[in-house]
Write an enzyme that holds these catalytic residues in place. Sequence first.
Site, PDB file in Angstrom:
ATOM      1  N   ASN A  93       0.856  -1.187   0.000  1.00 24.64           N
ATOM      2  CA  ASN A  93       0.000   0.000   0.000  1.00 24.64           C
ATOM      3  C   ASN A  93       0.901   1.249   0.000  1.00 24.64           C
ATOM      4  OD1 ASN A  93      -1.408   2.288   1.109  1.00 24.64           O
ATOM      5  ND2 ASN A  93      -3.062   0.912   1.686  1.00 24.64           N
ATOM      6  N   GLU A 118     -11.239  -9.150   3.149  1.00 30.24           N
ATOM      7  CA  GLU A 118      -9.968  -8.807   3.786  1.00 30.24           C
ATOM      8  C   GLU A 118     -10.243  -8.632   5.274  1.00 30.24           C
ATOM      9  OE1 GLU A 118      -7.348  -6.053   1.870  1.00 30.24           O
ATOM     10  OE2 GLU A 118      -6.397  -5.506   3.766  1.00 30.24           O
ATOM     11  N   ARG A 130      -9.264   8.322  -0.907  1.00 28.97           N
ATOM     12  CA  ARG A 130     -10.241   8.726   0.115  1.00 28.97           C
ATOM     13  C   ARG A 130     -11.090   9.869  -0.397  1.00 28.97           C
ATOM     14  NH1 ARG A 130      -8.714   6.554   5.574  1.00 28.97           N
ATOM     15  NH2 ARG A 130     -10.521   7.724   6.263  1.00 28.97           N
ATOM     16  N   HIS A 180       0.969   6.234   1.892  1.00 26.39           N
ATOM     17  CA  HIS A 180       1.696   7.199   2.722  1.00 26.39           C
ATOM     18  C   HIS A 180       2.913   7.808   2.038  1.00 26.39           C
ATOM     19  CE1 HIS A 180      -1.306   6.813   5.645  1.00 26.39           C
ATOM     20  NE2 HIS A 180      -1.141   5.511   5.727  1.00 26.39           N
ATOM     21  N   THR A 218      -8.228   3.693   8.493  1.00 24.59           N
ATOM     22  CA  THR A 218      -9.454   2.891   8.444  1.00 24.59           C
ATOM     23  C   THR A 218      -9.552   2.082   9.730  1.00 24.59           C
ATOM     24  OG1 THR A 218      -9.058   2.784   6.086  1.00 24.59           O
ATOM     25  CG2 THR A 218     -10.809   1.395   6.936  1.00 24.59           C
ATOM     26  N   HIS A 224      -5.596   3.738  -1.730  1.00 29.54           N
ATOM     27  CA  HIS A 224      -6.923   4.099  -1.211  1.00 29.54           C
ATOM     28  C   HIS A 224      -7.212   5.548  -1.591  1.00 29.54           C
ATOM     29  CE1 HIS A 224      -9.602   4.424   2.695  1.00 29.54           C
ATOM     30  NE2 HIS A 224     -10.252   4.767   1.598  1.00 29.54           N
ATOM     31  N   GLU A 273      -8.683   0.715  -3.256  1.00 28.61           N
ATOM     32  CA  GLU A 273      -9.497   0.778  -2.033  1.00 28.61           C
ATOM     33  C   GLU A 273     -10.398   1.983  -2.091  1.00 28.61           C
ATOM     34  OE1 GLU A 273      -7.866   0.893   1.893  1.00 28.61           O
ATOM     35  OE2 GLU A 273      -6.443  -0.646   1.339  1.00 28.61           O
ATOM     36  N   ARG A 309      -6.890  12.903   1.005  1.00 31.11           N
ATOM     37  CA  ARG A 309      -5.810  13.326   1.905  1.00 31.11           C
ATOM     38  C   ARG A 309      -4.452  12.757   1.489  1.00 31.11           C
ATOM     39  NH1 ARG A 309      -7.556  10.228   7.391  1.00 31.11           N
ATOM     40  NH2 ARG A 309      -9.498  11.291   6.902  1.00 31.11           N
ATOM     41  N   HIS A 317      -3.722  -4.422   7.862  1.00 30.29           N
ATOM     42  CA  HIS A 317      -3.842  -3.209   8.669  1.00 30.29           C
ATOM     43  C   HIS A 317      -2.926  -3.295   9.879  1.00 30.29           C
ATOM     44  CE1 HIS A 317      -5.791   0.688   9.193  1.00 30.29           C
ATOM     45  NE2 HIS A 317      -5.368   0.532  10.420  1.00 30.29           N
TER      46      HIS A 317
HETATM   47  N1  PXP Z   1      -5.864  -3.112   4.025  1.00 33.82           N
HETATM   48  C1  PXP Z   1      -6.836  -2.179   4.057  1.00 33.82           C
HETATM   49  C2  PXP Z   1      -8.189  -2.554   3.568  1.00 33.82           C
HETATM   50  C3  PXP Z   1      -6.575  -0.861   4.504  1.00 33.82           C
HETATM   51  O1  PXP Z   1      -7.551   0.056   4.541  1.00 33.82           O
HETATM   52  C4  PXP Z   1      -5.250  -0.537   4.885  1.00 33.82           C
HETATM   53  C5  PXP Z   1      -4.930   0.856   5.326  1.00 33.82           C
HETATM   54  O2  PXP Z   1      -5.207   1.760   4.333  1.00 33.82           O
HETATM   55  C6  PXP Z   1      -4.276  -1.532   4.803  1.00 33.82           C
HETATM   56  C7  PXP Z   1      -4.610  -2.822   4.399  1.00 33.82           C
HETATM   57  C8  PXP Z   1      -2.851  -1.265   5.134  1.00 33.82           C
HETATM   58  O3  PXP Z   1      -2.716  -0.902   6.460  1.00 33.82           O
HETATM   59  P1  PXP Z   1      -1.347  -0.341   6.977  1.00 33.82           P
HETATM   60  O4  PXP Z   1      -1.075   0.912   6.208  1.00 33.82           O
HETATM   61  O5  PXP Z   1      -1.587  -0.109   8.420  1.00 33.82           O
HETATM   62  O6  PXP Z   1      -0.301  -1.389   6.699  1.00 33.82           O
END
Ligand code: PXP
Length: 250
Positions: free
Chosen positions: A12, A156, A50, A15, A106, A48, A75, A54, A199
């Site tokens: 992901n 998930e 949003r 960030h 999330t 994602h 996402e 952001r 997550h």
């Molecule tokens: N899976 C989903 C569905 C999420 O919403 C997120 C966070 O955006 C992640 C995985 C990844 O989480 P993290 O950034 O904490 O590793």
Amino acid sequence: MSSTEKLRLGVNIDHVATVRNARGGDYPDPLRAAKIAEDAGADGITAHLREDRRHISDADIEGLMEILSVPLNFEMAATEEMQKIALRHKPHAVCIVPEKREERTTEGGLEVAREENKLAHFIAPLREAGSRVSIFIAADPRQIEAANRIGAEVIELHTGAYCDAYVEGRTEEADAELIKLRDMATFAHSLGLEVHAGHGLSYDTVSPLAALPEVRELNIGHFLIGEAIFLGLKPAIIEMRRLMDDARSE
Ligand code: PXP
């Protein structure tokens, strides 16, 4: 199913966009991060979009669709605006997540059981467009059954509660969360759902999840982007991949 079945790593990149947006310019570029992640062995890229934009922007999604060699897991919240965007791009996968403006991330899974009808209608066109629909939910049998009934192919499991409970080592609470995740992965798999999880995962917390044979994909973001500051993105991902593969083969 044997535990040697390959576990996919979805990286992901949200960030990277968070850091970029802190200065309002175009550096660092999430697309560049996505290509490095591919090179490091990511099996997919997750982003994602949003509602408040952001981190990831509409242009990032467009760019990812153009340049990626691995599948994009898009996402999004279950809104009309996001549905239109997904139908325009037709990404490999769409993961439906709950979204609250005031949350930092999330924070919980989607409430599928109470919104079954609405969600069934919402995901039908996405599936018809060829996207695999995944639903981000807590390890709760009611939500898993509902996700199955609405026609999702993938769930998930939200691993946040497990990761939060893991404080400098396995705690009783973390173990209890792990047992829930394990049992719900088995349950969802028995219904014919493909099981993903994610997550809050880190080098410390990833192995017990990677060892669960029913889990086919882990989506990991924040920790990897943080670790990239110290190690570089490619080595950070390679180390995560190694830990996942080791746990899988034990
Ligand atoms: N899976 C989903 C569905 C999420 O919403 C997120 C966070 O955006 C992640 C995985 C990844 O989480 P993290 O950034 O904490 O590793």
